[in-house]
Structures are given as structure tokens and as C-alpha cells.
Design an enzyme around this catalytic site. Structure first.
Site, short mmCIF file in Angstrom:
data_model
loop_
_atom_site.label_atom_id
_atom_site.label_comp_id
_atom_site.label_asym_id
_atom_site.label_seq_id
_atom_site.Cartn_x
_atom_site.Cartn_y
_atom_site.Cartn_z
N ASP A 170 5.28 -8.91 -13.23
CA ASP A 170 4.61 -9.33 -11.99
C ASP A 170 5.60 -9.35 -10.82
O ASP A 170 6.50 -10.19 -10.77
CB ASP A 170 4.00 -10.73 -12.19
CG ASP A 170 3.03 -11.11 -11.10
OD1 ASP A 170 3.10 -10.52 -10.00
OD2 ASP A 170 2.20 -12.00 -11.34
N HIS A 201 0.57 -8.68 -13.31
CA HIS A 201 -0.32 -9.58 -12.60
C HIS A 201 -1.78 -9.24 -12.91
O HIS A 201 -2.17 -8.07 -12.92
CB HIS A 201 -0.07 -9.46 -11.10
CG HIS A 201 -0.70 -10.55 -10.29
ND1 HIS A 201 -0.12 -11.79 -10.15
CD2 HIS A 201 -1.87 -10.59 -9.59
CE1 HIS A 201 -0.90 -12.56 -9.39
NE2 HIS A 201 -1.96 -11.85 -9.05
#
Length: 413
Positions: A170, A201
Site C-alpha cells: 500500500d 490497498h
């Protein structure tokens, strides 16, 4: 479970709505579910429904209501563009206040009984952190919460147990941010941070390219473990599983067996890929290909049992005479009349007080050896010996290893 939209009074006047999911029992501990930038969309509503199946009363407030009511966006390019516009126009402090108002509304609901936790994703992951810091919740979970760096000064105000889920890849939460968050809670055994290797993410969202099912399943179990430990409810998983197997092997009633399961369960016998996905397919499987196609003398001999928060693992001996064509284990193989005993492992997952799925493992080569369809000569396979050694560890090891005797001189044994 059931669901509906409810009104929530804001602390500065006005009213907004929230999606409410209620468990089949009609009541339970509460969870405040805080949205991503895509609104209270299909994913957030599905999460609410999932936790309602787990026994919680879940309220997901519409936090974009001051800009646009009941936002529900998809994850395509147009949805992402609109989500970014709404996030840019969001007064985050007002969103925190609205989240707290929703928390108060959740506590006032007659269905909400007992403790209340907070759970959020992305923007909601940040809001779950802020709600935990600024008001009282009994537990909190943050999935890939963004924008936490400037809020670490509030970490000391969080008194409840908390779990953070971080995807390794992420870019919104780089390693240094994860490390800073972990450092802010150093010494807190009731605050856990988990990093999911290879995940990015949004790994919890099936509709996104970043969806990572193993990470999603692991994160859910870890979140559920926190909520169960702090808030309940608790269920007797062994009793639920034993009732299910009684209906399968003793009562032999397919419909009664299905009644122990969620509305859309699944079963997978790993070696043969038999079972079913969904109510209708699984009922067909149980009624026609499992219950009537399991030998009458079948015995399950327990060896060990491990019980977790949402699953149970049984290690057992599965013993039977091959006097019927066993569709699910030996499809297409005519009865041989031979006796078989094998180690078998059942991994059973639950949602609330119902079975959700079963993964069943056994050594198919051992079965084939015992019924005479596989000659073990020259192959690294064994027959009933695998079951016998599971019960008696003193039986010889390494009998299939031709080089075992060669190493005796090296070790002196």
C-alpha cells in the site's frame, strides 16, 4: 439477518441515514461500520451483512450526507473520480462528529445490547482510530486506514483493544508509517498490527483488482477474534459441529443437515473436488451423493480437535467398508468390499451459530492402496499404515525411505 436504513440525528441539527444490519437472533453487540471514500456502497453493505451473520448489530452511517445523500459508488474510473471529489470536499472533523453521533444512535437501538466496537476501511480506518481516541468504544479495527501519521499524538487516548490491518504494497501506508504506528502503541499487548505480504490497498473488496482473498479471510478472522474476545457473542462451535455430523452420519437427513448451515454454504472435499457451493447445489449433493452414498458402518474416531474463534479443526480416523459406490470419495469405483481406515482432517468455518463451509482433506493414495486400485510397490505411498501410525507413534518411521538405513552410520543410530 435483516437490514434497513435508519435515521440518525446529527449533533449540529439535521438528520442523516445509516444502513443497519441485524442478526437473525434479533439483537447482539454493536459495530459502527465506517465507510471508504466510495460511500455506503455494495461492499460496505456486504461487510455489514457479514457481521450481522456473525451475530452483531451493524450500523454504517452515510458520512457524505452533507454533500450528497446515500452515496454508493462502484470501483470503476467514474466511481473513483467521484469518490475523490467527495473526499476532497469532506470536512473530516465533521465526519468524526457524525461518526460519534451514529455511535450514540447505535447504542440507543433496542436491537443493540451489550458492548459496541468500531470498524473502518481506508477513510473509515482513519475514522475508526479517531472515534476510538475521542470517545468510548470497547474495541476498534482499522483496515488500511489512511492519514494516520498526523494523528499519532492521539494514540495514548485510545484505551480499548485495537487491530490494524496493513497491506504490504500500500503506497498510502509505506513501511515507515506502519513502523510509526506500531511504535506509538509499543508496550500495548492489546493493540496488534498485521501486515499482509503481497497485498495492496483495498484487498478486502472483491470488486477491486487488488482483492486478495487469502488476506481478506485472514484479516476477517483476526478482526472477529478481537470482537468476540471483547464483546462476544460466544458460540459452542464443537456442539454445532457435532450436531451437524450427527445429522449426516446417524440421522442421515439432508434437509436437517442443511438447517445447521448458513443460507449459502459450501463444502469442498479437497482430494476429489466434490461437494457444493450454495444452498441448492449443496442440498442436491447431500441428498443424492453424500448421505446415501456413505457406507453404513462408517466410524469417525477422534484424534484431536482445535477450536478457534470462527473455525474448528478435527483430526480423526475415517473408517468404513467399501460396500457401496462412494460418489464423493471414490466416484465411479464399484464396491470392492474392502475395509479402509484413513486419517482425515476437517476444517470447518462458522458464521455466528451456523456452519459456513467445510474443507475436508484425506490421502487419496492411501484409500486407493487399501481398495486394491493402486499398487504401492515402488511408490512413496502407504495403505492402512498411515492410520495406524497416527494412533501409535511407536510404529516404524521412514519405512518408505530406501536411504534411511544408509544414514545410520552417520548418526550412530
Amino acid at each position: 439477518m435483516s437490514s434497513r436504513w435508519v435515521d440518525i440525528p446529527a449533533d449540529d441539527g439535521g438528520r442523516f441515514q445509516g444502513y443497519l444490519a441485524v442478526p437473525a437472533a434479533g439483537s447482539g453487540p454493536g459495530i459502527l461500520l465506517l465507510q471508504e471514500i466510495f460511500g455506503v456502497n455494495a461492499h460496505i453493505r456486504a461487510v455489514a451483512d457479514l457481521y450481522a451473520e456473525e451475530g452483531y448489530v451493524v450500523l454504517a452511517p452515510d458520512l457524505f450526507w452533507r454533500q450528497e445523500a446515500r452515496v454508493s459508488l462502484g470501483y470503476d474510473e467514474a466511481g473513483a473520480a467521484r469518490a475523490r471529489e467527495l473526499r476532497a470536499g469532506l470536512d473530516v472533523e465533521r465526519a468524526v462528529a457524525d461518526s460519534v453521533a451514529a455511535l450514540s444512535a447505535l447504542r440507543r437501538l433496542p436491537e443493540c445490547r451489550g458492548k459496541v466496537g468500531a470498524l473502518g476501511f481506508c477513510l473509515g480506518g482513519r475514522l475508526a482510530y479517531q472515534v476510538a481516541a475521542r470517545t468510548h468504544v470497547d474495541a476498534a479495527v482499522s483496515y488500511y486506514g489512511t492519514g494516520l501519521d498526523p494523528l499519532l499524538g492521539e494514540a495514548a487516548a485510545i484505551r480499548c483493544p485495537m487491530v490494524f490491518h496493513f497491506p504490504e504494497l500500500d503506497r498510502h501506508i509505506p513501511p515507515q508509517t506502519r513502523e510509526a504506528i506500531a511504535a506509538a502503541f509499543a508496550g500495548r499487548s492489546d493493540v496488534e498490527t498485521f501486515v499482509y505480504p503481497g497485498a495492496d490497498h483495498g484487498f478486502n473488496v472483491p470488486e477491486r483488482a487488488s482483492f486478495d482473498k487469502p488476506a481478506s479471510l485472514m484479516a476477517h478472522s483476526r478482526s472477529l477474534a478481537l470482537f468476540r474476545r471483547v464483546m462476544g457473542p460466544s458460540y459452542d462451535l464443537p456442539a454445532l459441529w457435532e450436531r451437524h455430523t450427527e445429522l449426516e452420519f446417524a440421522t442421515r437427513d439432508a434437509r436437517a443437515t442443511m438447517a445447521t448451515m448458513v443460507a449459502e454454504p459450501y463444502v469442498n472435499h479437497i482430494p476429489t473436488m466434490t461437494g457444493g457451493v450454495g444452498h441448492d447445489q449443496l442440498l442436491r449433493f447431500y441428498a443424492n451423493h453424500f448421505i446415501p452414498k456413505t457406507p453404513k458402518d462408517t466410524r469417525l474416531v477422534p484424534i484431536s480437535r482445535t477450536v478457534g474463534v470462527d473455525r474448528l479443526v478435527d483430526e480423526m480416523l475415517f473408517c468404513f467398508t467399501h460396500d457401496i459406490e462412494i460418489d464423493w470419495m471414490l466416484p465411479g469405483v464399484k464396491p470392492t468390499g474392502r475395509y479402509v481406515e484413513i486419517p482425515l482432517v476437517a476444517i470447518v468455518r462458522f458464521r455466528g451459530d451456523k456452519l459456513y463451509n467445510e474443507h475436508i482433506y484425506w490421502d487419496q493414495a492411501s484409500v486407493l492402496v487399501q481398495i486394491g486400485l493402486l499398487d504401492p510397490q515402488g511408490l512413496p505411498v502407504a495403505g492402512a499404515e498411515t492410520a495406524r501410525k497416527l494412533v501409535d507413534e511407536a510404529l516404524p518411521s521412514n519405512t518408505l525411505m530406501a536411504r534411511w538405513q544408509e544414514s545410520a552410520a552417520d548418526t550412530g543410530s
